[in-house]
Design a protein around this motif. Structure first.
Motif, PDB file in Angstrom:
ATOM      1  N   CYS B  52     -14.061 -61.519  -5.397  1.00 46.77           N
ATOM      2  CA  CYS B  52     -13.463 -60.061  -5.661  1.00 46.77           C
ATOM      3  C   CYS B  52     -13.077 -59.702  -4.204  1.00 46.77           C
ATOM      4  CB  CYS B  52     -14.972 -58.980  -5.676  1.00 46.77           C
ATOM      5  SG  CYS B  52     -15.962 -59.159  -4.442  1.00 46.77           S
ATOM      6  N   GLY B  53     -12.682 -60.548  -3.501  1.00 45.82           N
ATOM      7  CA  GLY B  53     -11.859 -60.403  -2.166  1.00 45.82           C
ATOM      8  C   GLY B  53     -12.478 -59.878  -1.011  1.00 45.82           C
ATOM      9  N   ASP B  54     -13.887 -59.769  -1.040  1.00 44.41           N
ATOM     10  CA  ASP B  54     -14.794 -59.282  -0.259  1.00 44.41           C
ATOM     11  C   ASP B  54     -14.450 -60.496   1.130  1.00 44.41           C
ATOM     12  OD1 ASP B  54     -16.307 -58.279   1.693  1.00 44.41           O
ATOM     13  OD2 ASP B  54     -18.157 -58.170   0.555  1.00 44.41           O
ATOM     14  N   TYR B  55     -14.798 -61.688   0.797  1.00 40.23           N
ATOM     15  CA  TYR B  55     -14.826 -62.720   1.760  1.00 40.23           C
ATOM     16  C   TYR B  55     -13.477 -63.459   1.469  1.00 40.23           C
ATOM     17  CZ  TYR B  55     -19.605 -62.224   2.959  1.00 40.23           C
ATOM     18  OH  TYR B  55     -20.800 -61.856   3.033  1.00 40.23           O
ATOM     19  N   THR B  56     -12.809 -64.436   2.285  1.00 38.50           N
ATOM     20  CA  THR B  56     -11.776 -64.933   1.996  1.00 38.50           C
ATOM     21  C   THR B  56     -12.018 -66.323   2.216  1.00 38.50           C
ATOM     22  OG1 THR B  56     -11.308 -65.101   4.486  1.00 38.50           O
ATOM     23  CG2 THR B  56      -9.951 -63.320   3.220  1.00 38.50           C
ATOM     24  N   PRO B  74      -9.716 -56.755  -1.670  1.00 44.34           N
ATOM     25  CA  PRO B  74     -10.488 -56.151  -2.846  1.00 44.34           C
ATOM     26  C   PRO B  74      -9.679 -55.342  -3.850  1.00 44.34           C
ATOM     27  CG  PRO B  74     -11.630 -55.889  -0.828  1.00 44.34           C
ATOM     28  CD  PRO B  74      -9.986 -56.566  -0.415  1.00 44.34           C
ATOM     29  N   LEU B  75      -8.636 -54.477  -3.375  1.00 45.08           N
ATOM     30  CA  LEU B  75      -7.927 -53.795  -4.289  1.00 45.08           C
ATOM     31  C   LEU B  75      -7.144 -54.777  -5.335  1.00 45.08           C
ATOM     32  CD1 LEU B  75      -6.877 -51.171  -5.298  1.00 45.08           C
ATOM     33  CD2 LEU B  75      -5.136 -51.271  -3.566  1.00 45.08           C
ATOM     34  N   ARG B  78      -9.611 -56.209  -7.713  1.00 47.09           N
ATOM     35  CA  ARG B  78      -9.870 -55.200  -8.842  1.00 47.09           C
ATOM     36  C   ARG B  78      -8.759 -55.320  -9.844  1.00 47.09           C
ATOM     37  NH1 ARG B  78     -14.026 -52.004  -8.598  1.00 47.09           N
ATOM     38  NH2 ARG B  78     -13.187 -50.459 -10.234  1.00 47.09           N
ATOM     39  N   ARG B  86     -22.558 -55.897  -7.765  1.00 52.33           N
ATOM     40  CA  ARG B  86     -23.242 -56.623  -6.259  1.00 52.33           C
ATOM     41  C   ARG B  86     -24.540 -56.642  -6.416  1.00 52.33           C
ATOM     42  NH1 ARG B  86     -19.663 -56.701  -1.999  1.00 52.33           N
ATOM     43  NH2 ARG B  86     -21.421 -56.353  -0.643  1.00 52.33           N
ATOM     44  N   GLU B  90     -23.467 -51.052  -3.127  1.00 53.60           N
ATOM     45  CA  GLU B  90     -22.906 -50.229  -1.919  1.00 53.60           C
ATOM     46  C   GLU B  90     -22.817 -48.820  -2.338  1.00 53.60           C
ATOM     47  OE1 GLU B  90     -22.738 -50.876   0.919  1.00 53.60           O
ATOM     48  OE2 GLU B  90     -22.785 -53.246   1.307  1.00 53.60           O
ATOM     49  N   ILE B 103     -14.601 -43.642  -6.334  1.00 53.33           N
ATOM     50  CA  ILE B 103     -14.111 -44.161  -5.157  1.00 53.33           C
ATOM     51  C   ILE B 103     -13.071 -45.074  -5.448  1.00 53.33           C
ATOM     52  CG2 ILE B 103     -15.831 -43.228  -3.833  1.00 53.33           C
ATOM     53  CD1 ILE B 103     -16.649 -45.935  -3.351  1.00 53.33           C
ATOM     54  N   GLY B 104     -11.711 -44.759  -4.552  1.00 54.70           N
ATOM     55  CA  GLY B 104     -10.601 -45.911  -4.644  1.00 54.70           C
ATOM     56  C   GLY B 104      -9.570 -45.202  -5.715  1.00 54.70           C
ATOM     57  N   ARG B 157     -18.833 -48.688 -11.999  1.00 53.18           N
ATOM     58  CA  ARG B 157     -17.860 -49.000 -11.547  1.00 53.18           C
ATOM     59  C   ARG B 157     -17.193 -50.060 -11.714  1.00 53.18           C
ATOM     60  NH1 ARG B 157     -20.135 -49.036  -5.227  1.00 53.18           N
ATOM     61  NH2 ARG B 157     -20.033 -47.025  -4.604  1.00 53.18           N
TER      62      ARG B 157
ATOM     63  N   ASN C 226     -19.810 -44.804   3.643  1.00 51.39           N
ATOM     64  CA  ASN C 226     -20.107 -46.323   3.565  1.00 51.39           C
ATOM     65  C   ASN C 226     -18.798 -47.319   3.735  1.00 51.39           C
ATOM     66  OD1 ASN C 226     -20.645 -48.904   2.663  1.00 51.39           O
ATOM     67  ND2 ASN C 226     -22.331 -48.379   1.126  1.00 51.39           N
ATOM     68  N   ALA C 233     -13.927 -50.950  -2.771  1.00 58.10           N
ATOM     69  CA  ALA C 233     -13.376 -49.957  -3.717  1.00 58.10           C
ATOM     70  C   ALA C 233     -11.887 -50.106  -3.786  1.00 58.10           C
ATOM     71  CB  ALA C 233     -13.894 -48.656  -3.732  1.00 58.10           C
ATOM     72  N   ILE C 235     -10.000 -49.092  -0.817  1.00 58.71           N
ATOM     73  CA  ILE C 235      -9.541 -48.214   0.237  1.00 58.71           C
ATOM     74  C   ILE C 235      -9.303 -48.916   1.500  1.00 58.71           C
ATOM     75  CG2 ILE C 235     -10.127 -46.232   1.661  1.00 58.71           C
ATOM     76  CD1 ILE C 235     -11.794 -45.288  -0.629  1.00 58.71           C
TER      77      ILE C 235
END
Ligand code: ATP
Ligand code: ATP
Ligand code: MG
Ligand code: MG
Lengths: 298, 499, 358, 358
Positions: B52-56, B74-75, B78, B86, B90, B103-104, B157, C226, C233, C235
């Motif tokens: 999901c692009g959180d870690y590389t 992350p974007l 998505r 998760r 979060e 959000i986003g 989400r 957060n 998300a 941003i």
């Protein structure tokens, strides 16, 4: 470079002390000395640090404008211990035993007195004293003792000139034009009966702010007798030929004070003679017509 | 079958002191549920966080529906269609649940304004469509949401437009059985819609029930990729742990006549007229649906929430407990269900978090030696097999299950007279679970009274001497071990009459 | 991690309850100002009542205009500071930025004779300095407090270095003066509305709209509440920070321009007299949280109004500085305490309702 | 919720790795100062090198003593501020507290002629004012920033009201002066160690011990990191806050006493203004987190030393004020940026090692 002298100023970001620094440096270099300037931004604690730093840096003489006269004993002591010459500029200070530290310049009480005298004269000439509804704005940094000295002295003189004590209104600001402006507005509102004002403050910024507030409240320049202290703000409208509340201002040549301080110090360093107890630099009340003879306005 | 919608080749990832993943490869096909299992710290969440692009990733390749997304932000991930539910939701605390979902990528009016009305409407629709009606007040602030509610927000989400592959990281951990069933219905629905689904869980019966294929990780290395019909729970466990495991856990009753906790006519904002007892050496299980008020009951007993009536006696004497400090002074311990918000100091070390409850006990005239802390808690850290590069490691950097074990270690080390456990084995792997049961059992043998809130039937049935079922802030008559059955409990929880 | 304790969190629950959209006129008003901010209004009313009983001049149109005019400078900065603090940042350099802008504006006007030019130059330098802040925070990864404490000092130095010999730069251009002290809609009966005040109102309204109804604004709340959730998300936190600190810089710059206009001289030191603390006070008084994610333009503006009214009132009554300092402190505590007390109370009621079977 | 983003949280991880107890001499040292703070030492070394090449006076024993003496006032306040910030609070009123203490001490000494009395009176008033802060925060539930911004103003006013006519109170007692400028272990060859500096060292050592090895200290880290979890682990947040703000108050009071001793006068404002920003700068520069839960006495003291050395050096070199301001800003950014860069790098290395199978 053991031929070094240091000047410490209580408010080195103000134009007056910048000038003084320039004068101090110029004189020192002319006499083959190096000069350093330290600014302590009205901080008594920093002033002590600055003095010890200056001593540590091998200075032979120190010129000090203390942010507060109570510092006298502390600085005098450390200067004596280190065998470094010390002169007080602008604000006289005392040693522990109450004897004065050699002084160069023109102290706050004297400044206030001159401003007050001139304001008094102008008040008499204006004829407001006979029946006009006038008031006196004393714009003060009440948290700063060296400022209170000036305004208190000015008040005395204005009263001596015939102004009634209850015509005097205190305005408190922090030394900048903006707070003076903000604080004066409501005071004018609170005194609707008054249609002519005499104005003085601790510095030109204070007077400038009050003038602007008067302008905003619709007072016309003829109904304002503002006497500046420093003249660097007052001279601007004069230069432009624009009518303003500024009718006069006390011009203190920072350059001269700095120059005198440097020369006195260096003289004693070279000759070993004691420092003269009082060296008064010249200051003058200037007005729209004669300011140019004393100062350049920029 | 068509071509893989998700294709992962030889992915590796390391953190300071930990090689979390090495050379992991897997495919997910449209309309397939792939289970992803492994011990705590095996690398499951890390793998998903990479997707999901959180870690590389350090090495390897990821392709989603044909396009490479190995280093997606992350974007980008998505938008490419990969969504992660998760393990640790979060949540943004001061905005509404509905807004949290959007959000986003907010719905907007033509003018470009955020369309709050549309947002609430879509949320309501999704809640209905996915069968979460009445579980979530969409206007509630994020910070007031329960773990279960937070999870639902995470799920919604993920399911917004454009989803191709959705991964659930231990979705059932904070859900009750009833909720879990709803989730399975949802997953089957998504499978029909042709999504690729990755399902991470420590509950192997769920894995057997829901998934088509299972991929097994051990210490970041792939140890198996099997079709579900060709395997058994036992095989999977062996691949995960590398050794045989006793299945389930059974304890013999040890309770003594001494009553440790006695609650009489307790009532509060959430509860009415609750009375029960727990004896020394006894484990009383608390069952119920989300919102039943079990956690609140625990928090009322522990002085965190106010009680409006009734008395609480500890070892026979009435205690007035107005704060957790009072409760601890009265020799009560409480391991909360919500480890991230209420259990752990995420920025502090494992050792500090594990010893917090025994600081005063270990201190000599207020002086606290680190050596003393280590001596006291490290046995539990070892027994619980908490996987961490060092005792100095920040707890926030441990895997979910290992974080949970740290919370338990804290209270197991403190060994109070009454120990309240809220969802003690949430997110913990099978091997560790057995170990935790053993430790709890030991404590009860030492004469502790244990109140165990749990949403896991097997756990309740195997560990409890008696089970109390909670519903709408009231409790049932205790069910004795011998006549405790899953059916009986569910009926009481739902308020339906047993047949 | 959650940065307040139970009590607070519960009280907030209550806010939510109150603000929930069962709309009667009052409810809608409450909704708009936010339950917490009602206490600011209460404090304001009490204070105004006290002052008005002491002097009949308080309600004179001219004095009210005065208050409006004097709150403009702090108000503009507080608007930008609200964005920054909601995003869980802090900007201590605002005063120094205002100082730079004041000087730059004065120089532009005197040397190029263009007032519009001066205004844009002032805001321009503000934006540049804001972007520098963002770079230090995002790229060099310096904690916002240290970063802006650093630029608080550096920018102040710059202000003096820009000004020839570090001296105030005089500007007597009447058009510029109009910006600072001019009035609109003036009639002989009505003293007119101060330009500076209208400017603040305009900025505040736009900012309120941005914070409540644009993706940018909502994203500020997310990233403040957060950052992890916001980043996941999609941003872009870095881009957000650049935008936020640029806005804060631009508004500080505009405030500096106003200072020049009001005092008819570019004051390098103008900003350095605690403008930052004044603005930060307003924003937190307006209901923002240190942890970020919470705070409203309405709240901040109410707080600015409260502070401006206080100092105006005390000057009207000629209260000496020392007592003014004490009074200001008491007011701040009082205003927030009232709010907390009200919330605690309404939360109790909520609980009772709940206990009585929801 | 997490108040940093991933990048930060991961880089921090590196500290722990380095700090993990594989002890070589260097490792143990690193361990003591903390990896982040190494960058402060690097910055310090670079700066000292620069200064020393410009003036031979820097390394004169007298000058070094000087630095020590000059850092005492800020240092004492920074120690207290470290406790406050680690507990996720903030104390903006420290400077005003010091002002009150300075006056009270001066009055006690002049009127009762007892120096010890003066010292205790100064610290006493500090404690009282600290407890007032704690009450406002805990009982009235006002957010720490607003609470201490309020008392920042109120206490300043009080300081002036205590001082006769709000003027500085002169004190010529030599024993008091000794506290401010006296030296111990003086020989003709060695200028001796400044009393004020030794006082700071003593306080810092005790504080370091408290923070690292007492229940109180550990609990401060816990409550700062997650108040809810801390309370559920049995920590009484209210009592903690009273203790923390009392300590901060006491140390601010002591700092005020030192100001009186150094300036031979009780100063209501001058000498204590802006101390709050100096101290806050030091604490964050020393590695504390805005969100709380992190920060060390060692770090804060290194930061104070860095700042004191900078201003001493610039005075030695006679650098003009305007440039001093800019230089200070640059130093702050530099010091933190170095740290972040090093941590990012070492975290990469750690990961590589792990990948290579340790
Ligand atoms: N941000 C991080 N920094 C350092 N180490 C990390 C980080 N995230 C995860 N790790 C480590 O990587 C390993 C794998 O963690 P991961 O969360 O993937 O485990 P998991 O399979 O999800 O376990 P669980 O079932 O408990 O959730 C663990 O040893 C963990 O400590
Ligand atoms: N008003 C509220 N504010 C904050 N948290 C709440 C609130 N109401 C419920 N919760 C939280 O929601 C969660 C579930 O609610 P509750 O405790 O009533 O159900 P439960 O019986 O604990 O079910 P479970 O433990 O399975 O969540 C708990 O963590 C509780 O703390
Ligand atoms: Mg996981
Ligand atoms: Mg629960």
């Amino acid at each position: 470079d053991d031929k070094e002298i240091v000047a410490i100023y209580k408010s080195g970001t103000q134009q007056y002390f910048i000038d003084q620094g320039d004068g101090f440096k110029a004189a020192a270099e002319e006499l083959g000395y190096t000069a350093k300037i330290i600014n302590v931004e009205l901080d008594a604690n920093l002033a002590i640090s600055a003095v010890s730093d200056a001593i540590a840096s091998g200075a032979k003489g120190i010129g000090l404008t203390a942010p507060d006269q109570a510092l006298g004993p502390a600085v005098a002591r450390s200067a004596d211990e280190a065998g470094v010459l010390l002169v007080a500029t602008d604000d006289p200070i005392m040693k522990e035993d109450g004897s004065p530290v050699p002084f160069v310049g023109f102290d706050g009480v004297a400044m206030g007195t001159k401003v007050g005298e001139r304001a008094g004269e102008l008040l008499k000439e204006s004829g407001w004293l006979d029946g006009a509804r006038y008031g006196v704005l004393s714009v003060e940094v009440q948290t700063l003792s060296v400022c209170n000295d000036r305004t208190d002295a000015a008040k005395e003189q204005v009263i001596a000139a015939g102004a009634s004590a209850d015509s005097i209104v205190q305005v408190s600001y922090d030394g900048t034009a903006d707070t003076s402006l903000a604080a004066t507005g409501p005071v004018l509102t609170a005194n609707p009966g008054v249609d002519k004002w005499v104005v003085f403050a601790c510095n030109d910024e204070g007077v400038l702010g009050a003038n602007n507030a008067l302008k905003n409240a619709g007072f016309n320049p003829d109904d304002v007798i503002a006497v500046g202290l420093g003249a660097y703000e007052a001279c601007r409208p004069w230069k432009e030929g624009i009518p303003s509340g500024f009718k006069a201002a006390l011009y203190i040549s920072g350059k001269d004070v700095g120059d005198a301080a440097a020369r006195t110090l260096i003289n004693s360093i070279e000759t070993g003679e004691d420092l003269p107890l009082k060296t008064v630099a010249n200051t003058t009340i200037v007005g729209p017509d004669n300011y140019a003879d004393y100062m350049s306005c920029d | 079958m068509s071509s893989a919608i998700l294709d992962v080749q030889g992915v590796g990832k390391s953190f300071p002191g930990v090689k979390a993943l090495s050379n992991v490869s897997m495919k997910v096909f449209p309309g397939e549920v792939v289970a992803f299992v492994g011990e705590n710290g095996a690398g499951k969440s890390t793998f998903l966080k990479i997707l999901c692009g959180d870690y590389t990733l350090d090495e390897g390749k990821v392709a989603l529906d044909g396009t490479e997304v190995s280093h997606a932000s992350p974007l980008e991930a998505r938008n490419a269609g990969f969504r992660l539910v998760r393990q640790e939701p979060e949540i943004v605390p001061h905005i509404s649940a509905a807004e949290n979902i959007f959000i986003g990528e907010y719905p907007r009016r033509a003018s470009g304004r955020v369309d709050h009305a549309k947002m609430r409407q879509i949320t309501t629709e999704m809640l209905e469509r996915y069968g979460f009606v009445g579980v979530l007040d969409i206007d509630a602030l994020g910070r007031t949401l329960s773990p279960a509610q937070q999870h639902i927000v995470e799920i919604l989400r993920a399911l917004k437009d454009g989803v191709k592959v959705v991964a659930f990281d231990e979705p059932t951990a904070s859900l009750t059985t009833e909720e879990a069933d709803r989730l399975f219905a949802l997953i089957r629905q998504l499978r029909k819609e042709g999504l690729g689904i990755i399902y991470v869980s420590h509950r192997l019966h769920e894995v057997m029930e829901i998934s088509d294929r299972v991929v097994v990780l051990k210490d970041g290395v792939q140890t198996g990729d099997l079709r579900i019909e060709e395997t058994t729970e036992q095989d999977i466990v062996n691949l995960m742990v590398g050794r045989e495991l006793a299945h389930g856990y059974s304890r013999d009753e040890v309770s003594t006549p001494e009553v440790v906790l006695e609650v009489e006519n307790l009532s509060s904002r959430w509860h009415r007229d609750i009375s029960f007892q727990i004896r020394a050496g006894e484990i009383v299980g608390f069952a119920g649906l989300v919102g039943a008020g079990r956690t609140e009951l625990a928090k009322v007993l522990f002085g965190e929430f106010e009680k409006s009536g009734g008395t609480v006696k500890i070892c026979g004497e009435v205690k007035t407990i107005r704060s957790p400090a009072d409760a601890i002074a009265a020799n009560i311990g409480f391991a909360p269900e919500n480890r991230k918000a209420e259990g752990l100091i995420l920025v502090r070390s494992v050792i500090e978090n594990a010893s917090m409850a025994v600081y005063s006990a270990l201190a000599r005239m207020g002086v606290l030696r680190t050596s003393a802390m280590i001596e006291k808690v490290s046995p539990f850290i070892q027994k619980l097999e908490i996987k961490t590069p060092s005792l100095e490691q920040e707890v926030g950097k441990l895997s979910g299950g290992n974080q949970q074990k740290v919370v338990l270690a804290r209270w197991l080390a403190a060994a109070p007279r009454l120990l309240i456990l809220d969802e003690p084995t949430r997110a913990v792997d099978v091997g560790a679970k057995a170990e935790i049961y053993r430790l709890i059992d030991d404590l009860s043998k030492q004469g502790l009274a244990i109140m165990m809130i749990s949403s896991e039937m097997p756990e309740l049935l195997s560990m409890s001497d008696r089970i109390i079922v909670m519903r709408d802030g009231q409790i049932s008559e205790p069910i004795e071990k011998q006549d405790a059955t899953e059916e009986a409990i569910v009926n009481l929880a739902l308020g339906t009459k047993a047949a | 991690m959650p940065t307040e304790d139970k009590k607070l969190s519960i009280t907030e629950n209550a806010t939510l309850q109150i603000a929930s959209p069962k709309s009667s006129a009052l409810k809608r008003f409450t909704n708009f100002v936010g339950a917490e901010n009602l206490s600011l209004i209460i404090a304001l009313i009490i204070m105004v009542a006290l002052i008005a009983t002491q002097t009949e001049f308080f309600f004179s149109a001219r004095n009210l205009m005065n208050i409006g005019q004097n709150m403009a400078v702090v108000g503009l900065i507080a608007v930008g500071m609200t964005l920054v603090i909601v995003s869980a940042g802090l900007d201590i350099s605002v005063g120094s930025i205002a100082g730079c802008a004041s000087v730059v504006c004065a120089l532009t006007v005197t040397q190029m004779g263009t007032v519009t030019g001066g205004v844009f130059a002032g805001m321009g330098i503000g934006i540049i300095l804001g972007l520098i802040n963002a770079t230090i925070i995002s790229i060099l990864r310096v904690n916002p407090v240290v970063a802006t404490l650093a630029t608080f000092s550096a920018f102040r130095g710059v202000a003096f270095l820009i000004a020839p010999d570090g001296r105030p730069v005089g500007v007597l251009d009447p058009n510029l003066a109009w910006l600072g002290s001019g009035r609109l809609f003036q009639t002989e009966s009505f003293p007119g509305l101060p330009v500076a005040f209208l400017l603040l109102v305009l900025v505040a309204v736009v900012a309120h709209f941005v914070m409540t109804s644009t993706v940018f604004g909502r994203s500020i709340y997310s990233m403040g509440g957060n950052p992890v959730a916001a980043r996941l998300a999609g941003i872009n936190l870095t881009r957000m920070r650049y935008a936020i600190y640029a806005v804060s810089g631009a508004l500080s710059g505009l405030a500096g321009v106003l200072v020049t206009a009001r005092t008819s001289s570019g004051q390098p030191a103008s900003g350095t007299q605690g403008l930052e603390l004044e603005a930060i006070t307003a924003v937190f008084l307006g209901g923002a949280l240190m942890a970020g994610g919470k705070g409203t333009i309405v709240g901040s503006m109410l707080a600015v109004l409260l502070l401006a009214t206080l100092s105006n009132g005390m000057n009207l009554l000629g209260i000496p500085t020392f007592y003014q300092l004490v009074a200001k402190g008491l007011l701040l505590v009082l205003a927030v305490a009232i709010g907390q007390w009200r919330l605690a109370r309404s939360e109790k009621q909520q609980a009772k309702l709940a206990a009585a079977g929801k």
